[in-house]
Design a protein around this motif. Structure first.
Motif, PDB file in Angstrom:
ATOM      1  N   LYS A  50       0.853  -1.186   0.000  1.00  0.00           N
ATOM      2  CA  LYS A  50       0.000   0.000   0.000  1.00  0.00           C
ATOM      3  C   LYS A  50       0.890   1.236   0.000  1.00  0.00           C
ATOM      4  N   GLY A  51       0.350   2.335  -0.472  1.00  0.00           N
ATOM      5  CA  GLY A  51       1.113   3.573  -0.589  1.00  0.00           C
ATOM      6  C   GLY A  51       1.526   3.803  -2.037  1.00  0.00           C
ATOM      7  N   TYR A  52       2.626   4.540  -2.215  1.00  0.00           N
ATOM      8  CA  TYR A  52       3.140   4.842  -3.549  1.00  0.00           C
ATOM      9  C   TYR A  52       4.239   3.856  -3.912  1.00  0.00           C
ATOM     10  N   SER A  53       4.137   3.276  -5.101  1.00  0.00           N
ATOM     11  CA  SER A  53       5.155   2.342  -5.591  1.00  0.00           C
ATOM     12  C   SER A  53       5.421   2.638  -7.059  1.00  0.00           C
ATOM     13  N   GLN A  54       6.698   2.753  -7.416  1.00  0.00           N
ATOM     14  CA  GLN A  54       7.034   2.862  -8.831  1.00  0.00           C
ATOM     15  C   GLN A  54       7.392   1.486  -9.336  1.00  0.00           C
ATOM     16  N   ILE A  55       6.986   1.209 -10.556  1.00  0.00           N
ATOM     17  CA  ILE A  55       7.372  -0.020 -11.232  1.00  0.00           C
ATOM     18  C   ILE A  55       7.931   0.398 -12.586  1.00  0.00           C
ATOM     19  N   THR A  56       9.101  -0.107 -12.900  1.00  0.00           N
ATOM     20  CA  THR A  56       9.714   0.153 -14.198  1.00  0.00           C
ATOM     21  C   THR A  56       9.963  -1.190 -14.865  1.00  0.00           C
ATOM     22  N   LEU A  57       9.501  -1.297 -16.103  1.00  0.00           N
ATOM     23  CA  LEU A  57       9.608  -2.528 -16.870  1.00  0.00           C
ATOM     24  C   LEU A  57      10.517  -2.317 -18.072  1.00  0.00           C
ATOM     25  N   LYS A  58      11.216  -3.349 -18.462  1.00  0.00           N
ATOM     26  CA  LYS A  58      12.031  -3.359 -19.679  1.00  0.00           C
ATOM     27  C   LYS A  58      11.287  -4.234 -20.680  1.00  0.00           C
ATOM     28  N   LEU A  59      10.772  -3.601 -21.769  1.00  0.00           N
ATOM     29  CA  LEU A  59       9.870  -4.299 -22.683  1.00  0.00           C
ATOM     30  C   LEU A  59      10.273  -4.093 -24.137  1.00  0.00           C
ATOM     31  N   ILE A  60       9.808  -4.989 -24.987  1.00  0.00           N
ATOM     32  CA  ILE A  60       9.943  -4.845 -26.428  1.00  0.00           C
ATOM     33  C   ILE A  60       9.020  -3.705 -26.868  1.00  0.00           C
ATOM     34  N   GLU A  61       9.453  -2.907 -27.829  1.00  0.00           N
ATOM     35  CA  GLU A  61       8.628  -1.810 -28.337  1.00  0.00           C
ATOM     36  C   GLU A  61       7.249  -2.323 -28.745  1.00  0.00           C
ATOM     37  N   GLY A  62       6.218  -1.552 -28.405  1.00  0.00           N
ATOM     38  CA  GLY A  62       4.859  -1.932 -28.772  1.00  0.00           C
ATOM     39  C   GLY A  62       3.837  -1.331 -27.835  1.00  0.00           C
ATOM     40  N   GLU A  63       2.572  -1.668 -28.070  1.00  0.00           N
ATOM     41  CA  GLU A  63       1.478  -1.171 -27.245  1.00  0.00           C
ATOM     42  C   GLU A  63       1.197  -2.159 -26.115  1.00  0.00           C
ATOM     43  N   TYR A  64       1.076  -1.617 -24.899  1.00  0.00           N
ATOM     44  CA  TYR A  64       0.818  -2.418 -23.705  1.00  0.00           C
ATOM     45  C   TYR A  64      -0.384  -1.853 -22.965  1.00  0.00           C
ATOM     46  N   CYS A  65      -1.203  -2.775 -22.432  1.00  0.00           N
ATOM     47  CA  CYS A  65      -2.385  -2.381 -21.675  1.00  0.00           C
ATOM     48  C   CYS A  65      -2.356  -3.002 -20.286  1.00  0.00           C
ATOM     49  N   PHE A  66      -2.684  -2.202 -19.294  1.00  0.00           N
ATOM     50  CA  PHE A  66      -2.859  -2.630 -17.908  1.00  0.00           C
ATOM     51  C   PHE A  66      -4.262  -3.211 -17.845  1.00  0.00           C
ATOM     52  N   ILE A  67      -4.373  -4.517 -17.527  1.00  0.00           N
ATOM     53  CA  ILE A  67      -5.687  -5.149 -17.655  1.00  0.00           C
ATOM     54  C   ILE A  67      -6.278  -5.695 -16.357  1.00  0.00           C
ATOM     55  N   GLY A  68      -5.515  -5.703 -15.265  1.00  0.00           N
ATOM     56  CA  GLY A  68      -6.123  -6.160 -14.031  1.00  0.00           C
ATOM     57  C   GLY A  68      -5.131  -6.408 -12.915  1.00  0.00           C
ATOM     58  N   PHE A  69      -5.669  -6.720 -11.734  1.00  0.00           N
ATOM     59  CA  PHE A  69      -4.875  -7.012 -10.545  1.00  0.00           C
ATOM     60  C   PHE A  69      -5.756  -7.707  -9.526  1.00  0.00           C
ATOM     61  N   ASP A  70      -5.139  -8.249  -8.504  1.00  0.00           N
ATOM     62  CA  ASP A  70      -5.859  -8.820  -7.372  1.00  0.00           C
ATOM     63  C   ASP A  70      -5.663  -7.900  -6.173  1.00  0.00           C
ATOM     64  N   VAL A  71      -6.730  -7.696  -5.423  1.00  0.00           N
ATOM     65  CA  VAL A  71      -6.656  -6.981  -4.158  1.00  0.00           C
ATOM     66  C   VAL A  71      -7.379  -7.859  -3.142  1.00  0.00           C
ATOM     67  N   TYR A  72      -6.653  -8.272  -2.108  1.00  0.00           N
ATOM     68  CA  TYR A  72      -7.135  -9.285  -1.171  1.00  0.00           C
ATOM     69  C   TYR A  72      -7.520 -10.528  -1.978  1.00  0.00           C
TER      70      TYR A  72
END
Length: 152
Positions: free
Chosen positions: A66-88
């Protein structure tokens, strides 16, 4: 034993994309770029899922506290979509591909700040918060791509 193997496989997927502050940076390949995002959440998140829209590959980028978290990913060029997560024990999936952005090769691409208030998620741009967290977590990457804002 099965749970251990599943966990190990999932961790392998996470380490494949997520930039780890404990691992020395390596050079980007010609077709790779970085994707940075921030999560602002009142609850821990897990199984954060992203999809590459060109290849339809879906992968998990781990968890956040919980709180503020940065995430940095190393990816192949292209379009990416954030599609979901689990909470509890609740899964949040987004229809219509979720929030999407394009990763350009050779660049540090800032996505957004995801404000998660179980299960509502809003996105907005707060690049200065991302840079502040990046400076703290990945100072070498920050200096290489952001320059003056990352000097100590």
């Amino acid at each position: 034993m099965i749970a251990f193997l599943a966990s190990a496989l999932l961790m392998g997927c996470v380490s494949k994309y997520r930039v780890d502050p404990e691992v020395p940076l390596t050079n980007l390949q010609d077709n790779e770029g970085y994707l940075g995002l921030v999560f602002n959440t009142l609850d821990p998140l897990k199984n954060i899922q992203i999809r590459n829209m060109e290849t339809s590959e879906e992968f998990y980028i781990g968890r956040t506290d919980k709180g503020y978290s940065q995430i940095t990913l190393k990816l192949i060029e292209g379009e990416y979509c954030f599609i979901g997560f689990d909470v509890y024990n609740f899964r949040v999936d987004y229809e219509n591909q979720g929030s999407c952005t394009y990763v350009e090769a050779g660049e540090l691409n800032y996505f957004a700040e995801f404000v998660v208030r179980d299960p509502i998620t809003n996105t907005f741009s707060n690049y200065s918060r991302y840079v502040s967290l990046l400076k703290q977590d990945l100072p070498e990457l920050c200096t290489a791509f952001v320059n003056e804002d990352c000097n100590v």
